[in-house]
Design a protein around this motif. Structure first.
Motif, PDB file in Angstrom:
ATOM      1  N   GLY A 132       0.755  -1.245   0.000  1.00  0.00           N
ATOM      2  CA  GLY A 132       0.000   0.000   0.000  1.00  0.00           C
ATOM      3  C   GLY A 132       0.782   1.290   0.000  1.00  0.00           C
ATOM      4  N   ALA A 133       2.067   1.263  -0.299  1.00  0.00           N
ATOM      5  CA  ALA A 133       2.825   2.515  -0.370  1.00  0.00           C
ATOM      6  C   ALA A 133       2.255   3.383  -1.484  1.00  0.00           C
ATOM      7  CB  ALA A 133       4.299   2.239  -0.617  1.00  0.00           C
ATOM      8  N   VAL A 134       2.019   4.664  -1.184  1.00  0.00           N
ATOM      9  CA  VAL A 134       1.508   5.597  -2.190  1.00  0.00           C
ATOM     10  C   VAL A 134       2.619   6.434  -2.801  1.00  0.00           C
ATOM     11  CG1 VAL A 134      -0.786   5.713  -1.158  1.00  0.00           C
ATOM     12  CG2 VAL A 134       0.954   7.389  -0.498  1.00  0.00           C
ATOM     13  N   ALA A 135       3.797   6.387  -2.178  1.00  0.00           N
ATOM     14  CA  ALA A 135       4.979   7.097  -2.662  1.00  0.00           C
ATOM     15  C   ALA A 135       6.198   6.423  -2.053  1.00  0.00           C
ATOM     16  CB  ALA A 135       4.934   8.563  -2.269  1.00  0.00           C
ATOM     17  N   LEU A 136       7.354   6.641  -2.685  1.00  0.00           N
ATOM     18  CA  LEU A 136       8.588   6.044  -2.193  1.00  0.00           C
ATOM     19  C   LEU A 136       9.684   7.085  -2.068  1.00  0.00           C
ATOM     20  CD1 LEU A 136       8.687   2.816  -4.376  1.00  0.00           C
ATOM     21  CD2 LEU A 136       8.103   2.969  -1.957  1.00  0.00           C
ATOM     22  N   ILE A 137      10.486   6.921  -1.045  1.00  0.00           N
ATOM     23  CA  ILE A 137      11.748   7.640  -0.911  1.00  0.00           C
ATOM     24  C   ILE A 137      12.802   6.593  -1.236  1.00  0.00           C
ATOM     25  CG2 ILE A 137      13.313   8.839   0.658  1.00  0.00           C
ATOM     26  CD1 ILE A 137      10.768   9.501   2.357  1.00  0.00           C
ATOM     27  N   ASP A 138      13.689   6.917  -2.146  1.00  0.00           N
ATOM     28  CA  ASP A 138      14.647   5.924  -2.615  1.00  0.00           C
ATOM     29  C   ASP A 138      16.063   6.464  -2.464  1.00  0.00           C
ATOM     30  OD1 ASP A 138      15.009   3.382  -4.509  1.00  0.00           O
ATOM     31  OD2 ASP A 138      16.362   4.982  -5.177  1.00  0.00           O
ATOM     32  N   SER A 139      16.928   5.673  -1.851  1.00  0.00           N
ATOM     33  CA  SER A 139      18.343   6.058  -1.757  1.00  0.00           C
ATOM     34  C   SER A 139      19.210   4.919  -2.265  1.00  0.00           C
ATOM     35  CB  SER A 139      18.708   6.405  -0.312  1.00  0.00           C
ATOM     36  OG  SER A 139      18.600   5.270   0.522  1.00  0.00           O
ATOM     37  N   ASP A 140      18.745   4.259  -3.276  1.00  0.00           N
ATOM     38  CA  ASP A 140      19.352   3.020  -3.712  1.00  0.00           C
ATOM     39  C   ASP A 140      20.054   3.165  -5.059  1.00  0.00           C
ATOM     40  OD1 ASP A 140      19.955   0.407  -4.301  1.00  0.00           O
ATOM     41  OD2 ASP A 140      17.993  -0.353  -3.767  1.00  0.00           O
ATOM     42  N   PRO A 141      21.349   2.850  -5.135  1.00  0.00           N
ATOM     43  CA  PRO A 141      22.031   2.906  -6.427  1.00  0.00           C
ATOM     44  C   PRO A 141      21.575   1.801  -7.387  1.00  0.00           C
ATOM     45  CG  PRO A 141      23.484   2.006  -4.764  1.00  0.00           C
ATOM     46  CD  PRO A 141      22.244   2.466  -4.046  1.00  0.00           C
ATOM     47  N   LEU A 142      20.727   0.900  -6.897  1.00  0.00           N
ATOM     48  CA  LEU A 142      20.205  -0.186  -7.734  1.00  0.00           C
ATOM     49  C   LEU A 142      18.843   0.171  -8.343  1.00  0.00           C
ATOM     50  CD1 LEU A 142      21.114  -3.089  -5.291  1.00  0.00           C
ATOM     51  CD2 LEU A 142      22.400  -2.317  -7.300  1.00  0.00           C
ATOM     52  N   PHE A 143      18.500   1.441  -8.344  1.00  0.00           N
ATOM     53  CA  PHE A 143      17.185   1.900  -8.807  1.00  0.00           C
ATOM     54  C   PHE A 143      16.808   1.348 -10.178  1.00  0.00           C
ATOM     55  CE2 PHE A 143      14.446   4.827 -11.095  1.00  0.00           C
ATOM     56  CZ  PHE A 143      13.367   4.919 -10.237  1.00  0.00           C
ATOM     57  N   ASP A 144      17.767   1.289 -11.089  1.00  0.00           N
ATOM     58  CA  ASP A 144      17.441   0.859 -12.453  1.00  0.00           C
ATOM     59  C   ASP A 144      16.912  -0.566 -12.511  1.00  0.00           C
ATOM     60  OD1 ASP A 144      18.198   3.349 -13.247  1.00  0.00           O
ATOM     61  OD2 ASP A 144      19.935   2.709 -14.415  1.00  0.00           O
ATOM     62  N   SER A 145      17.179  -1.377 -11.484  1.00  0.00           N
ATOM     63  CA  SER A 145      16.676  -2.755 -11.494  1.00  0.00           C
ATOM     64  C   SER A 145      15.172  -2.824 -11.260  1.00  0.00           C
ATOM     65  CB  SER A 145      17.419  -3.611 -10.462  1.00  0.00           C
ATOM     66  OG  SER A 145      17.192  -3.156  -9.147  1.00  0.00           O
ATOM     67  N   TYR A 146      14.599  -1.822 -10.610  1.00  0.00           N
ATOM     68  CA  TYR A 146      13.156  -1.833 -10.356  1.00  0.00           C
ATOM     69  C   TYR A 146      12.455  -0.565 -10.839  1.00  0.00           C
ATOM     70  CZ  TYR A 146      14.919   0.541  -6.157  1.00  0.00           C
ATOM     71  OH  TYR A 146      15.580   1.377  -5.289  1.00  0.00           O
ATOM     72  N   GLY A 147      13.190   0.376 -11.396  1.00  0.00           N
ATOM     73  CA  GLY A 147      12.600   1.600 -11.926  1.00  0.00           C
ATOM     74  C   GLY A 147      11.490   1.362 -12.946  1.00  0.00           C
TER      75      GLY A 147
END
Length: 161
Positions: free
Chosen positions: A93-108
């Motif tokens: 149920g997350a409506v927004a995310l804060i992301d600090s992950d250098p692996l973002f492209d794997s789930y972007g």
């Protein structure tokens, strides 16, 4: 500065008219983070900052009256764990995310398919592009150095400049 723009993004998300007298529901914001593993020392502290932000907002009435439930997902510096956590955050149920992950492209691409608002450093190529309208970074596009995090979502939602 990183978390300073988050209230603007969340305010646009929760700016749905409420029925008079109805209690405002809480909102879940996910934090996709590296609190352990190879990237833990560098990116882990973002979780403490996100928690401090949510605690402050909640102590002052929440975002537009909505209490923030912050849920942190430790990606453990693993691309497969990062993908699983992105799916789990959405399913929970997350409506927004804060992301600090250098692996973002794997789930972007998955988050893009959901049109999930993501506020992040924006340090990977998958974060950018004309079609990524729900990804926000305080640093802006690394190619041209222009930052639009504070206004992009607001302008699209409310058609104001």
């Amino acid at each position: 500065m990183f978390v300073a723009v988050i209230p603007l993004v969340l305010a646009a998300i929760v700016a749905v008219p409420m029925t008079a007298g109805a209690a405002k529901s809480s909102i879940t914001v996910g934090v996709l983070n590296e609190t352990s593993g190879e990237f833990g020392a560098q990116f882990g502290p973002v979780q403490a900052g996100a928690t401090a932000w949510a605690d402050w907002e909640n102590a002052h009435g929440g975002v537009d009256g909505h209490h923030i439930n912050l849920k942190t997902y430790n990606n453990d510096s693993s691309p497969s764990e990062a993908v699983s956590n992105a799916h789990l955050a959405a399913a929970q149920g997350a409506v927004a995310l804060i992301d600090s992950d250098p692996l973002f492209d794997s789930y972007g691409p998955y988050l893009h398919s959901l049109d999930m608002p993501v506020y992040a450093f924006g340090i990977t190529p998958g974060f950018y592009g004309a079609s990524n309208n729900s990804f926000f970074s305080y640093s802006g596009d690394i190619a041209d150095g222009k930052s639009d995090a504070a206004i992009k979502f607001y302008v699209q939602q409310f058609h104001k400049t």
